[in-house]
Design a protein around this motif. Structure first.
Motif, mmCIF file in Angstrom:
data_model
loop_
_atom_site.group_PDB
_atom_site.id
_atom_site.type_symbol
_atom_site.label_atom_id
_atom_site.label_comp_id
_atom_site.label_asym_id
_atom_site.label_seq_id
_atom_site.Cartn_x
_atom_site.Cartn_y
_atom_site.Cartn_z
ATOM 1 N N ASN A 139 0.837 -1.277 0.094
ATOM 2 C CA ASN A 139 -0.182 -0.158 0.066
ATOM 3 C C ASN A 139 0.921 1.114 0.015
ATOM 4 N N TYR A 140 2.107 1.320 -0.190
ATOM 5 C CA TYR A 140 2.924 2.391 -0.219
ATOM 6 C C TYR A 140 2.626 3.292 -0.960
ATOM 7 N N SER A 141 2.434 3.170 -2.335
ATOM 8 C CA SER A 141 1.551 4.033 -3.361
ATOM 9 C C SER A 141 0.377 4.396 -3.033
ATOM 10 N N ASN A 142 -0.422 3.701 -2.355
ATOM 11 C CA ASN A 142 -1.698 4.232 -1.933
ATOM 12 C C ASN A 142 -1.520 5.452 -0.727
ATOM 13 N N TYR A 143 -0.683 4.701 0.107
ATOM 14 C CA TYR A 143 -0.374 5.858 1.277
ATOM 15 C C TYR A 143 -0.152 7.195 0.646
ATOM 16 N N PHE A 144 0.983 7.150 -0.499
ATOM 17 C CA PHE A 144 1.470 8.464 -1.086
ATOM 18 C C PHE A 144 0.270 9.333 -1.365
ATOM 19 N N HIS A 145 -0.522 8.634 -2.404
ATOM 20 C CA HIS A 145 -1.409 9.202 -2.888
ATOM 21 C C HIS A 145 -2.616 9.812 -1.987
ATOM 22 N N LEU A 146 -2.634 9.244 -0.854
ATOM 23 C CA LEU A 146 -3.343 9.498 0.294
ATOM 24 C C LEU A 146 -3.175 10.880 1.260
ATOM 25 N N ASP A 158 7.123 11.598 -9.688
ATOM 26 C CA ASP A 158 6.303 12.498 -9.364
ATOM 27 C C ASP A 158 6.817 13.999 -9.318
ATOM 28 N N ASP A 159 6.320 15.152 -10.086
ATOM 29 C CA ASP A 159 6.961 16.499 -10.206
ATOM 30 C C ASP A 159 6.675 17.358 -8.983
ATOM 31 N N ARG A 160 5.727 16.873 -7.992
ATOM 32 C CA ARG A 160 5.373 17.561 -6.897
ATOM 33 C C ARG A 160 6.230 17.481 -5.692
ATOM 34 N N ILE A 161 7.366 16.727 -5.810
ATOM 35 C CA ILE A 161 8.164 16.335 -5.026
ATOM 36 C C ILE A 161 9.639 16.157 -5.339
ATOM 37 N N GLU A 162 10.820 16.260 -4.626
ATOM 38 C CA GLU A 162 12.012 16.072 -5.117
ATOM 39 C C GLU A 162 12.675 14.928 -4.009
ATOM 40 N N THR A 163 13.392 13.849 -4.466
ATOM 41 C CA THR A 163 13.540 12.613 -3.767
ATOM 42 C C THR A 163 14.903 12.551 -3.681
ATOM 43 N N VAL A 164 15.469 11.900 -2.480
ATOM 44 C CA VAL A 164 16.858 11.369 -2.672
ATOM 45 C C VAL A 164 16.755 10.093 -1.636
ATOM 46 N N LEU A 165 17.169 9.165 -2.527
ATOM 47 C CA LEU A 165 16.960 7.706 -1.801
ATOM 48 C C LEU A 165 18.608 7.335 -1.005
ATOM 49 N N LEU A 166 18.437 7.350 0.343
ATOM 50 C CA LEU A 166 19.764 7.120 1.124
ATOM 51 C C LEU A 166 19.982 5.454 1.409
ATOM 52 N N PRO A 167 21.303 5.200 1.262
ATOM 53 C CA PRO A 167 21.207 3.505 1.480
ATOM 54 C C PRO A 167 21.406 3.431 3.062
ATOM 55 N N ILE A 168 20.538 3.799 3.855
ATOM 56 C CA ILE A 168 20.597 3.433 5.164
ATOM 57 C C ILE A 168 19.693 2.347 5.630
ATOM 58 N N ARG A 169 20.534 1.471 6.230
ATOM 59 C CA ARG A 169 19.816 0.329 6.629
ATOM 60 C C ARG A 169 19.093 -0.448 5.489
ATOM 61 N N ASP A 170 17.852 -0.380 5.459
ATOM 62 C CA ASP A 170 17.191 -1.193 4.523
ATOM 63 C C ASP A 170 16.854 -0.278 3.223
ATOM 64 N N GLY A 171 17.316 1.057 3.198
ATOM 65 C CA GLY A 171 16.918 1.954 2.140
ATOM 66 C C GLY A 171 15.917 3.081 2.894
ATOM 67 N N LEU A 172 16.197 4.166 2.844
ATOM 68 C CA LEU A 172 15.525 5.271 3.550
ATOM 69 C C LEU A 172 15.290 6.349 2.258
ATOM 70 N N THR A 173 14.064 6.812 1.955
ATOM 71 C CA THR A 173 13.884 7.669 1.168
ATOM 72 C C THR A 173 13.467 8.974 1.723
ATOM 73 N N ILE A 174 13.909 10.130 1.246
ATOM 74 C CA ILE A 174 13.502 11.569 1.853
ATOM 75 C C ILE A 174 12.898 12.190 0.696
ATOM 76 N N SER A 175 11.727 12.467 0.722
ATOM 77 C CA SER A 175 11.135 13.210 -0.323
ATOM 78 C C SER A 175 10.602 14.626 0.236
ATOM 79 N N ARG A 176 10.845 15.743 -0.457
ATOM 80 C CA ARG A 176 10.327 17.199 -0.054
ATOM 81 C C ARG A 176 9.439 17.539 -0.913
#
Length: 213
Positions: A140-147, A193-211
């Motif tokens: 449901n990750y994509s569903n959560y994003f849209h929500l 998605d052009d509403r956000i800017e994103t960087v994926l960090l190789p922290i533990r199992d992967g952590l993405t920061i999107s602004r």
């Protein structure tokens, strides 16, 4: 989940902010009593969450996926004095465990627990958020994003956990592997998605920061 050596991981932890004593206790009890303790954010990722929250100094935080409450407590460290953190989980057996540690912290009255399906609960929350942390069922990750994207303030942050999914994002996709397929689709969604800017960090199992722009 471990993409660097144990020795290097230990060096990183030793040269990052110390893990608070309460969170050490929570981690120990989680490993002793709760199934799947690897779901815990842990020392290093927890300090990353804390740092992001302190830099943002949010008024409202939303967490989708509480587990035993470790990440909620890390994120709460950056809350404004009158700020609130709303955390959602579907496992009723963990509610009392979470509450005990929330109340033992300095943020007990600022953390609000919600039990049930996040897809049903999030639309009922009447505020917008400065930080959203997604760490629940991968399908449901994509569903959560849209929500949540329209409930995220401009400049707000989405933190997404497990986006490398133990490296399975690089492996040939198995037909019945719904979770990996969902994570790969979600990673593409964040990138495109052009509403956000994103960087994926190789922290533990992967952590993405999107602004949000």
């Amino acid at each position: 989940m471990h993409f660097i050596s144990d020795q290097l991981e230990k060096y990183i932890e030793n040269h990052s902010e110390d893990e608070p004593e309460l969170l050490q206790q929570l981690s120990r009890e989680t490993h002793q009593k709760i199934l799947q303790p690897r779901m815990l954010s842990g020392h290093y990722q927890g300090r990353v969450l804390s740092m992001v929250s302190k830099l943002k100094n949010p008024k409202h935080i939303l967490e989708i996926g509480t587990y035993t409450g470790y990440s909620a407590l890390c994120l709460a460290e950056g809350l404004q004095k009158d700020g609130e953190l709303h955390t959602i989980d579907i496992n009723e057996e963990l509610v009392d465990f979470q509450r005990r540690y929330f109340d033992a912290s300095n943020f007990g009255n600022q953390i609000h627990q919600h039990l049930g399906n996040a897809l049903d609960i999030v639309p009922k929350l009447k505020m917008n958020f400065d930080i959203v942390f997604i760490d629940a069922d991968k399908e449901n990750y994509s569903n959560y994003f849209h929500l949540i994207i329209d409930k995220l303030n401009p400049g707000g942050i989405i933190l997404s956990d497990n986006v490398l999914w133990s490296g399975k994002v690089l492996e040939p996709l198995k037909k019945d592997d719904i979770s990996t397929k969902a994570i790969m689709a979600y990673n593409n969604l964040l990138k495109d998605d052009d509403r956000i800017e994103t960087v994926l960090l190789p922290i533990r199992d992967g952590l993405t920061i999107s602004r949000k722009k």
